[in-house]
Enzyme design. Sequence first.
Site, short mmCIF file in Angstrom:
data_model
loop_
_atom_site.label_atom_id
_atom_site.label_comp_id
_atom_site.label_asym_id
_atom_site.label_seq_id
_atom_site.Cartn_x
_atom_site.Cartn_y
_atom_site.Cartn_z
N CYS A 1 -122.03 -5.99 19.36
CA CYS A 1 -122.70 -4.80 19.96
C CYS A 1 -122.46 -3.64 19.11
CB CYS A 1 -122.04 -4.55 21.35
SG CYS A 1 -122.14 -6.12 22.35
N ALA B 1 -125.89 -10.02 23.66
CA ALA B 1 -125.12 -10.94 24.42
C ALA B 1 -124.86 -12.23 23.97
CB ALA B 1 -126.05 -11.20 25.67
N GLY C 1 -118.31 -18.27 5.12
CA GLY C 1 -116.90 -18.38 4.47
C GLY C 1 -116.38 -16.86 3.74
#
Length: 633
Positions: free
Chosen positions: A2, A51, A362
């Site tokens: 967010c 979300a 990674g």
Amino acid sequence: MCGIVGIVNRNRTVIDPAILTRMGDTLKHRGPDDEGDFIDGCVGLHHKRLAIIDLVSGHQPMSSGHLTLVFNGEIYNYIELREALKQKGHQFQTNSDTEVILKMYAEYGTDAIKQLNGMFAFLLYDREQNRLIAARDHFGIKPLYYYASNEYFLFASEIKALLQHPAVPAEADYEAMQEYVTFQYIIGDSTLFKGIHKLLPAHYQVIDLELMRVRTVRYWESCFVVDVHHTEEYFIYTLRTLLEDAIQLQLRSDVPVGTYLSGGIDSSIVTMLASKFYSKRLKTFTGAFFEGPEFDESSYAREVAAACDAEMFLIYPTDIEFIETLPRLIYHMDEPVAGPGLFPQYMVSRLAAREVTVVLGGQGGDEIFAGYTRYVVAYLEQVLKGAIFETNEEGEHIVSMSSILPNLPILQQYVPMLKHFWEHGTFEEMDRRYFSLVERIDGRSSLLSQDFLATYDREKIFRHFQQIFNHPDTLSYFNKMVNFDMVASLPALLQVEDRVSMAVSLESRVPLLDYRIVDLVTSMPPRMKFKGAETKHILKKTMKDLLPEKIMTRKDKMGFPVPLHLWAKNRAGDFLRDILLSSSCRNRGIFDERQIQRSIENDEPFSRRLWGILNLELWHQQFIDQPANAQNL
């Protein structure tokens, strides 16, 4: 994942909702699914939501009694924490990790932050205690910037949001710029914007809203005190257990998950483990260039994808896409950091966002497990120094002349760097030598103007470097290098990771940076981690049964190189000249016009000189020359 904004009016005037909204709107790419505001007198919070967990009831700002929270990131151990809180009598209205943070704080106060395993930046308003808590995760995976004046405390996920507040000027910090041209990132909490700072990783701030004072606390630091009591077998077993657990925790999601897959050790381990624990067929995402085998690792990625029966998606970015994309990327970055890998990383992220909403990578493996070839270069000189002068600065020989020889072929493509490194200062103190390995400025062939170089204070920057490099717990050269890279350069790479993914509303997770893994690895004896100067020795040994042989025996580490020197000879050359030879760039007085022209025509493969000044000039044009227009990109 967010975007968050916070405003505290120190003059105690009521928050202007229009300003809060304007700041939040610059972060809509970070959270296209939902948004919300919270205003309580002189405190205002804004949230943009992507979300991932609890798609229905995870709306923010989220309140529980006298507490209100805006949160960016994921708490991977939220299920375990929630169950423990239930045992203490807490009740939950949602299945979100956001509510877990609220209940954890209600139970433990700021000590709750130490128990969070995740990537996070949050603002928590405690109406009862009349204070605001700002916190950031252990490594700074998720960003949080702030601006403090006599009138305001301002917070945001990205600098561009802060610049939308009428009190925040867009001014260049030329002292910080000296660090940027040295390292291509800035050490510590400064930014290229005067007055705008980063909340440092593993820190939180407490703002007393009665006295309008700030207290800053560091809640975690990696410890390099060596554990001499456990065997290599213990470390290997524990590391494997933690790696598998970290992957399983970070696969938690209510939306589709995939992995970045370069074909290197780190992304291959993440992909192989993710495919083992993911309930569906895994999707992997890879980037390469058509310009030659030295720019294409896709054969290694295919090997890994085939080994775990993953669905592989591959993209080949072009010079035209580079020209079209880079200005927009500089806007998303807020300030330039790190190398040209920014561009292909963005292109791979954009590819991934078409198929999944969460991707595991990674990132962090090179810093935690010593994957950079410069560590081999440093120890090659160190063993020569010890052999010639019959000395050993570290107290014990981590690498010997005989043990390093089998691992020297990895340096074949780094001969130009070796020549430059050994031109001056050979056999100086360890801090001087590593500083020479990581600095990007070269006064003899610099693209910087003489006027700029006349004000450049290399010794001041070196002293800042020393404060981190010579940490008292890091007794070995190896641990000193690793610690510096974790503290200073890793945050820059994580900024790239965050911005290229958030630019396309994609959540990027980095399981190798689970703090439990880092605590284990930093406690290992250096000779165990770097045996014979083999990069990532302990990681390879731990995962040898999992990875394909072709990946385990690689000696051609690439690091996502970009053929910028080849593109500069064709269409990208005009783009570079338009930017770097423009009147605005010349009038800035930072760069040497003749050296720039020469470098465009004759830049070396994998050089980062042109990249660094190109990004710096584009940043000036977008954020300093005409900041009001930057948001229209």
